[in-house]
Scaffold this motif. Structure first.
Motif, PDB file in Angstrom:
ATOM      1  N   ALA A 239      -1.159  -3.166   5.568  1.00  0.00           N
ATOM      2  CA  ALA A 239      -0.529  -2.961   4.267  1.00  0.00           C
ATOM      3  C   ALA A 239       0.965  -2.685   4.442  1.00  0.00           C
ATOM      4  CB  ALA A 239      -1.208  -1.805   3.534  1.00  0.00           C
ATOM      5  N   PRO A 240       1.749  -2.812   3.372  1.00  0.00           N
ATOM      6  CA  PRO A 240       3.194  -2.557   3.482  1.00  0.00           C
ATOM      7  C   PRO A 240       3.534  -1.174   4.017  1.00  0.00           C
ATOM      8  CG  PRO A 240       2.720  -3.696   1.434  1.00  0.00           C
ATOM      9  CD  PRO A 240       1.393  -3.353   2.047  1.00  0.00           C
ATOM     10  N   ASN A 241       2.647  -0.194   3.813  1.00  0.00           N
ATOM     11  CA  ASN A 241       2.908   1.153   4.324  1.00  0.00           C
ATOM     12  C   ASN A 241       2.480   1.322   5.784  1.00  0.00           C
ATOM     13  OD1 ASN A 241       0.140   1.227   4.127  1.00  0.00           O
ATOM     14  ND2 ASN A 241       0.042   2.916   2.663  1.00  0.00           N
ATOM     15  N   GLY A 242       2.015   0.227   6.409  1.00  0.00           N
ATOM     16  CA  GLY A 242       1.622   0.268   7.811  1.00  0.00           C
ATOM     17  C   GLY A 242       0.162   0.571   8.049  1.00  0.00           C
ATOM     18  N   ARG A 243      -0.565   0.932   7.003  1.00  0.00           N
ATOM     19  CA  ARG A 243      -1.989   1.246   7.155  1.00  0.00           C
ATOM     20  C   ARG A 243      -2.767  -0.018   7.530  1.00  0.00           C
ATOM     21  NH1 ARG A 243      -5.503   5.861   6.919  1.00  0.00           N
ATOM     22  NH2 ARG A 243      -4.428   6.671   5.072  1.00  0.00           N
ATOM     23  N   ARG A 244      -3.602   0.093   8.573  1.00  0.00           N
ATOM     24  CA  ARG A 244      -4.434  -1.050   8.977  1.00  0.00           C
ATOM     25  C   ARG A 244      -5.793  -0.943   8.300  1.00  0.00           C
ATOM     26  NH1 ARG A 244      -8.340  -2.362  12.970  1.00  0.00           N
ATOM     27  NH2 ARG A 244      -8.320  -0.215  13.722  1.00  0.00           N
ATOM     28  N   LEU A 245      -6.216  -2.058   7.709  1.00  0.00           N
ATOM     29  CA  LEU A 245      -7.528  -2.139   7.080  1.00  0.00           C
ATOM     30  C   LEU A 245      -8.328  -3.237   7.774  1.00  0.00           C
ATOM     31  CD1 LEU A 245      -9.574  -1.443   4.859  1.00  0.00           C
ATOM     32  CD2 LEU A 245      -8.360  -3.047   3.349  1.00  0.00           C
TER      33      LEU A 245
ATOM     34  N   LEU B  58      -0.676 -10.619  -6.278  1.00  0.00           N
ATOM     35  CA  LEU B  58      -0.683  -9.206  -5.905  1.00  0.00           C
ATOM     36  C   LEU B  58       0.388  -8.880  -4.863  1.00  0.00           C
ATOM     37  CD1 LEU B  58      -4.504  -8.377  -5.626  1.00  0.00           C
ATOM     38  CD2 LEU B  58      -2.955  -7.886  -7.521  1.00  0.00           C
ATOM     39  N   LEU B  59       0.874  -9.918  -4.167  1.00  0.00           N
ATOM     40  CA  LEU B  59       1.920  -9.685  -3.169  1.00  0.00           C
ATOM     41  C   LEU B  59       3.200  -9.167  -3.815  1.00  0.00           C
ATOM     42  CD1 LEU B  59       1.490 -12.812  -0.845  1.00  0.00           C
ATOM     43  CD2 LEU B  59       0.577 -10.522  -0.539  1.00  0.00           C
ATOM     44  N   ASN B  60       3.317  -9.334  -5.122  1.00  0.00           N
ATOM     45  CA  ASN B  60       4.484  -8.808  -5.829  1.00  0.00           C
ATOM     46  C   ASN B  60       4.350  -7.317  -6.120  1.00  0.00           C
ATOM     47  OD1 ASN B  60       5.965 -11.306  -6.117  1.00  0.00           O
ATOM     48  ND2 ASN B  60       4.381 -11.934  -7.576  1.00  0.00           N
ATOM     49  N   TYR B  61       3.196  -6.732  -5.790  1.00  0.00           N
ATOM     50  CA  TYR B  61       2.938  -5.317  -6.083  1.00  0.00           C
ATOM     51  C   TYR B  61       2.511  -4.609  -4.803  1.00  0.00           C
ATOM     52  CZ  TYR B  61       2.815  -7.408 -10.716  1.00  0.00           C
ATOM     53  OH  TYR B  61       3.125  -8.118 -11.849  1.00  0.00           O
ATOM     54  N   PRO B  62       3.450  -4.329  -3.896  1.00  0.00           N
ATOM     55  CA  PRO B  62       3.066  -3.724  -2.607  1.00  0.00           C
ATOM     56  C   PRO B  62       2.345  -2.392  -2.753  1.00  0.00           C
ATOM     57  CG  PRO B  62       5.468  -3.715  -2.922  1.00  0.00           C
ATOM     58  CD  PRO B  62       4.888  -4.600  -3.969  1.00  0.00           C
ATOM     59  N   TRP B  63       2.636  -1.653  -3.825  1.00  0.00           N
ATOM     60  CA  TRP B  63       1.967  -0.364  -4.012  1.00  0.00           C
ATOM     61  C   TRP B  63       0.466  -0.525  -4.196  1.00  0.00           C
ATOM     62  CZ3 TRP B  63      -0.711   0.513  -8.534  1.00  0.00           C
ATOM     63  CH2 TRP B  63      -0.434  -0.339  -9.611  1.00  0.00           C
ATOM     64  N   LEU B  64       0.041  -1.699  -4.768  1.00  0.00           N
ATOM     65  CA  LEU B  64      -1.388  -1.947  -4.925  1.00  0.00           C
ATOM     66  C   LEU B  64      -2.051  -2.143  -3.561  1.00  0.00           C
ATOM     67  CD1 LEU B  64      -2.135  -4.320  -7.957  1.00  0.00           C
ATOM     68  CD2 LEU B  64      -3.000  -2.018  -7.528  1.00  0.00           C
ATOM     69  N   PHE B  65      -1.374  -2.880  -2.681  1.00  0.00           N
ATOM     70  CA  PHE B  65      -1.900  -3.073  -1.326  1.00  0.00           C
ATOM     71  C   PHE B  65      -2.048  -1.726  -0.628  1.00  0.00           C
ATOM     72  CE2 PHE B  65      -1.538  -7.516  -1.689  1.00  0.00           C
ATOM     73  CZ  PHE B  65      -2.054  -8.098  -0.545  1.00  0.00           C
ATOM     74  N   ASN B  66      -1.008  -0.908  -0.722  1.00  0.00           N
ATOM     75  CA  ASN B  66      -1.047   0.407  -0.080  1.00  0.00           C
ATOM     76  C   ASN B  66      -2.188   1.248  -0.637  1.00  0.00           C
ATOM     77  OD1 ASN B  66       1.248  -0.257   1.382  1.00  0.00           O
ATOM     78  ND2 ASN B  66       2.647   0.662  -0.109  1.00  0.00           N
ATOM     79  N   PHE B  67      -2.337   1.215  -1.945  1.00  0.00           N
ATOM     80  CA  PHE B  67      -3.350   2.013  -2.623  1.00  0.00           C
ATOM     81  C   PHE B  67      -4.754   1.640  -2.167  1.00  0.00           C
ATOM     82  CE2 PHE B  67      -5.901   2.507  -6.682  1.00  0.00           C
ATOM     83  CZ  PHE B  67      -6.070   3.886  -6.549  1.00  0.00           C
ATOM     84  N   VAL B  68      -5.058   0.312  -2.175  1.00  0.00           N
ATOM     85  CA  VAL B  68      -6.383  -0.159  -1.769  1.00  0.00           C
ATOM     86  C   VAL B  68      -6.635   0.147  -0.296  1.00  0.00           C
ATOM     87  CG1 VAL B  68      -7.853  -2.193  -1.500  1.00  0.00           C
ATOM     88  CG2 VAL B  68      -6.463  -1.929  -3.563  1.00  0.00           C
ATOM     89  N   ALA B  69      -5.613  -0.077   0.547  1.00  0.00           N
ATOM     90  CA  ALA B  69      -5.777   0.176   1.983  1.00  0.00           C
ATOM     91  C   ALA B  69      -6.032   1.655   2.250  1.00  0.00           C
ATOM     92  CB  ALA B  69      -4.540  -0.296   2.737  1.00  0.00           C
ATOM     93  N   ASN B  70      -5.301   2.531   1.580  1.00  0.00           N
ATOM     94  CA  ASN B  70      -5.492   3.975   1.773  1.00  0.00           C
ATOM     95  C   ASN B  70      -6.897   4.396   1.359  1.00  0.00           C
ATOM     96  OD1 ASN B  70      -2.899   4.329   2.724  1.00  0.00           O
ATOM     97  ND2 ASN B  70      -2.047   4.929   0.744  1.00  0.00           N
ATOM     98  N   ARG B  71      -7.338   3.892   0.201  1.00  0.00           N
ATOM     99  CA  ARG B  71      -8.680   4.257  -0.284  1.00  0.00           C
ATOM    100  C   ARG B  71      -9.771   3.732   0.653  1.00  0.00           C
ATOM    101  NH1 ARG B  71      -9.641   7.977  -4.526  1.00  0.00           N
ATOM    102  NH2 ARG B  71      -7.715   8.080  -5.714  1.00  0.00           N
ATOM    103  N   ALA B  72      -9.630   2.456   1.069  1.00  0.00           N
ATOM    104  CA  ALA B  72     -10.675   1.824   1.885  1.00  0.00           C
ATOM    105  C   ALA B  72     -10.779   2.484   3.250  1.00  0.00           C
ATOM    106  CB  ALA B  72     -10.393   0.340   2.034  1.00  0.00           C
TER     107      ALA B  72
END
Length: 413
Positions: free
Chosen positions: A82-88, A363-377
């Motif tokens: 994810a953009p925040n570096g979190r690996r999913l 969704l690539l236009n909304y990096p916060w969504l990627f971060n959010f899903v990755a953090n939750r998952a």
């Protein structure tokens, strides 16, 4: 030169698949390619589960024969960064056992995989396969047949029906099929091969890195046999132009400065040049047929808008092209009205997936969504398994496009 009922332009996965299905049905065809095989093709080199399914439709033993080849690695999933570096980590199959299960995907250089299919083609007497044939022009004769001409104007062949599978740069698709380059539905990409990349997943997960200041593009790292890796970047052509992105410079910069990559590439060796390519995406419906012709694969702009995958869609279109070529021959009907059935068959199989991938691309236009899903998952095994299943189940993938999916995540449900 031959006068034939069916001529296929291009012997990549789409053209080879069409030829093999025609041969299975007892139809003869002429297959032409400007290259001599084995030949390279710029690509990500990943073979999804859909590719394996299409191989089995050609011949029951083909997937097992591919799996036994040293040209490939079995792959068990995807590592999303994810953009925040979190690996999913998202396995293709939940709770897989790499020692006993059949792998859901493979990774193989196109020079090897395409030649694997061509070796099948060479075994079939129904297929007249001719390499190193450069078709420079196409003319439609008054009786509806197509005449193919070489660079010097020499006649190469005539055919009642053309199956056009000659790739993303197909002049036929542009000039006859009307597939113009549309920056909003086209991806620019680069690919290089490396040796010695460290930190690759032990079960050969492919990596997709969504780096914050490179969105809406992404960087990939796909492991390959012999300690090599396919490394590249892709971004919508529209975004490249709008943001004035220099892809080659950015690729080099990210590999050597990004925290998730710089140590892993510190001692890696690049093998050969960085090569560019363009991908016409299947993010809008385009006509796939006309008077006496069908467009297959990349020539039909059928590439997945989110993943950039084109091999399986080329093979799906090749299978349906063979079916409709057989129907057209039986009816002796090569009119646009009749051949529209091919468009319907291909989009009936692929359109829902292409539409969902277009939504995921946005969704690539909304990096916060990627971060959010990755953090939750990362903290929710059930959610991680749901995302894994999305690769197999289109109804589950539909959830990614629905606001209610994110509301439930926000509420911890």
């Amino acid at each position: 030169m031959p006068d034939t009922d069916i001529c296929i332009l291009g012997a990549g996965p789409g053209g080879a698949t069409a030829a093999l299905h025609l041969a299975n049905a007892g139809h003869r065809c002429l297959l032409l390619d400007r290259a001599t095989f084995p030949r390279d093709k710029v690509c990500g080199d990943a073979l999804s589960g859909k590719v394996i399914n299409e191989l089995r439709r050609i011949g029951e033993s083909l997937p097992e024969r591919l799996a036994a080849e040293p040209i490939q690695l079995p792959s068990w999933g995807i590592d999303f960064y994810a953009p925040n570096g979190r690996r999913l980590a998202v396995p293709f199959k939940p709770r897989y056992n790499a020692a006993t299960d059949r792998s859901a995907g493979h990774i193989s250089k196109r020079i090897h995989f395409d030649n694997f299919l061509i070796e099948e083609v060479r075994q079939r007497p129904e297929i007249d396969f001719r390499e190193n044939v450069d078709v420079a022009r196409h003319e439609q004769l008054p009786d509806g047949r197509w005449r193919l001409l070489g660079p010097a104007g020499e006649e190469l062949a005539t055919a009642k029906l053309l199956l056009v599978a000659n790739g993303a740069q197909s002049s036929f698709a542009r000039q006859i099929g009307g597939h113009e380059l549309e920056p909003a539905h086209h991806c620019a990409g680069l690919r290089a091969y490396y040796r010695g990349v460290t930190g690759l997943h032990p079960d050969n997960f492919i990596e997709l890195h969504f780096i914050k200041d490179f969105l809406p593009g992404y960087l990939w790292v796909f492991p390959l046999p012999n300690g090599e890796a396919n490394v590249g970047v892709g971004m919508l052509t529209e975004a490249v132009s709008k943001k004035k992105v220099k892809l080659r410079e950015r690729l080099e910069e990210m590999l050597h400065t990004h925290p998730a990559l710089k140590e892993r590439f510190a001692t890696a060796e690049r093998l050969g040049p960085v090569r560019g390519f363009g991908l016409p995406l299947g993010s809008r419906r385009r006509p796939l047929s006309g008077a006496g012709y069908l467009l297959l694969g990349d020539a039909g702009s059928l590439i997945d808008p989110f993943s950039g995958e084109g091999i399986s869609h080329a093979m799906v279109s090749g299978r349906h092209a063979a079916d409709w070529a057989g129907r057209a021959l039986a009816a002796q009907n090569f009119t646009p009205e009749f051949l529209k059935g091919y468009d319907g068959a291909v989009y009936n199989r692929l359109w829902q997936e292409l539409r969902l991938s277009r939504g995921m691309q946005r969704l690539l236009n909304y990096p916060w969504l990627f971060n959010f899903v990755a953090n939750r998952a990362a903290n929710n095994p059930t959610l991680a398994e749901t995302i894994s299943n999305m690769f197999l189940d289109l109804d589950l993938r539909e959830r990614l496009r629905q606001p209610s999916f994110y509301v439930k995540l926000l509420l911890g449900k």
